[in-house]
Enzyme design. Sequence first.
Site, short mmCIF file in Angstrom:
data_model
loop_
_atom_site.label_atom_id
_atom_site.label_comp_id
_atom_site.label_asym_id
_atom_site.label_seq_id
_atom_site.Cartn_x
_atom_site.Cartn_y
_atom_site.Cartn_z
N HIS A 45 -6.31 -7.21 -0.49
CA HIS A 45 -6.49 -5.79 -0.80
C HIS A 45 -5.75 -5.38 -2.07
CE1 HIS A 45 -6.89 -6.16 3.65
NE2 HIS A 45 -7.94 -5.40 3.42
N ASP A 82 -4.56 -12.74 3.65
CA ASP A 82 -5.85 -12.26 4.19
C ASP A 82 -7.00 -12.69 3.28
OD1 ASP A 82 -4.74 -10.51 2.36
OD2 ASP A 82 -4.85 -8.75 3.67
N HIS A 101 0.82 -1.23 0.00
CA HIS A 101 0.00 0.00 0.00
C HIS A 101 0.85 1.27 0.00
CE1 HIS A 101 -3.60 -2.30 0.43
NE2 HIS A 101 -3.30 -2.78 1.62
N1 Q9C Z 1 -10.31 -3.79 10.37
C1 Q9C Z 1 -2.57 -5.22 4.23
O1 Q9C Z 1 -3.19 -6.27 4.15
N2 Q9C Z 1 -7.80 -1.43 7.56
N3 Q9C Z 1 -3.15 -4.09 4.70
C2 Q9C Z 1 -8.86 -2.36 7.55
C3 Q9C Z 1 -10.61 -3.35 9.01
C4 Q9C Z 1 -6.80 -1.44 6.54
C5 Q9C Z 1 -4.50 -4.08 5.15
C6 Q9C Z 1 -9.85 -2.10 8.63
C7 Q9C Z 1 -6.38 -2.78 6.05
C8 Q9C Z 1 -5.02 -2.73 5.40
C9 Q9C Z 1 -1.15 -5.16 3.84
ZN ZN Z 2 -4.28 -7.08 2.71
#
Ligand code: Q9C
Ligand code: ZN
Length: 340
Positions: free
Chosen positions: A195, A283, A159
Amino acid sequence: MNKIPVYFNKNQLLFRPKYEWVLGKKIKHPETTRRAESIFNEIRKNKNLFDIRCPANIPLGVIRELHSDDLITLYNSAGLLPEGQDFYPSVFPHENRDNADPSNIFHAGHYCFDSGTPLNNRTWMASSWSAACAFEAATEVLQGNSRFAYALSRPPGHHATGKTYGGYCYLNNSACAAKLLRTKGKVVTVDIDFHHGNGTQEMFYRDSRVKTISIHGDPKRHFPYYCGYEDEIGMGPGKGYNHNIILKDGSGLTTYRNTLKNQVIPLIKEFDPKFLVICAGFDTYHLDPIGKFRLKTEDYQKVAKVFFDLDLPTVIIQEGGYYTKDLGRNVVSFLMGFLT
Ligand code: Q9C
Ligand code: ZN
């Protein structure tokens, strides 16, 4: 059979973000050191398959080619925060960028795009070693010493853009790997984290020598919300070299593997790259607290097999995955796909 080299540095464990803000609530931060420990322990159980190595530090010049001076100055400023203090910007600027001062931690909002990615005095230590893992894994593959290499990068990176951090990411580890590999030929990056890999997309958006592909949950409902749509196809010379593939919540192995075979693999083959970088997030696991796909532990090996069959030198970089208990087993299942 050759062992897969695995890169990890214990200093990556010194960074321990405590909280993130979700819908106005303060929750325990999902990107814990337990994640890396879960992976490390599972890899250590399979000494016959993996060769655990500590990377050399990444040259600062490599990071500077991808990230702005301001961003690096800001991380240095965070180094002066008192021990144990996590800094979150409380203002989200959309103008007056001219006045941005990265030596002033209160200006962090100029460089940050979410409320889940704190800065503290260990951020730089951990994220530069995380990038070092990716860079060293890429070096190993570039030199032809190994056909596959895995970077146990943490914090994750996909990200992080050239000028901003967010989504638990500070430095774009996978981009460090791709940029190095590109010196010797065309590179394809495939982001299989739940994501959208917005940072990696941005960094190569105008580049026709790096094709970026990301498969992810619908950004209408999932982070990073503002990008990851299918009409983002690249710009200028890079037009046609970025691909976003959105899958429905609840997607399992059948959908996932069909998408790989029918869409992703043809996109890779028509590009004819010399190297493959996999931004490997877990994830997508059915028990993940954040992602909404339904892959099982044994599915990761089948997913990996599809990439293995491309017969390309491959660098695998750890991204997300938050069901800590099974994360190590999921990673090892995936890596086993390259050991057949
Ligand atoms: N609890 C990566 O997988 N926030 N980043 C989500 C839900 C951001 C994830 C909120 C998620 C970023 C690298
Ligand atoms: Zn992710």
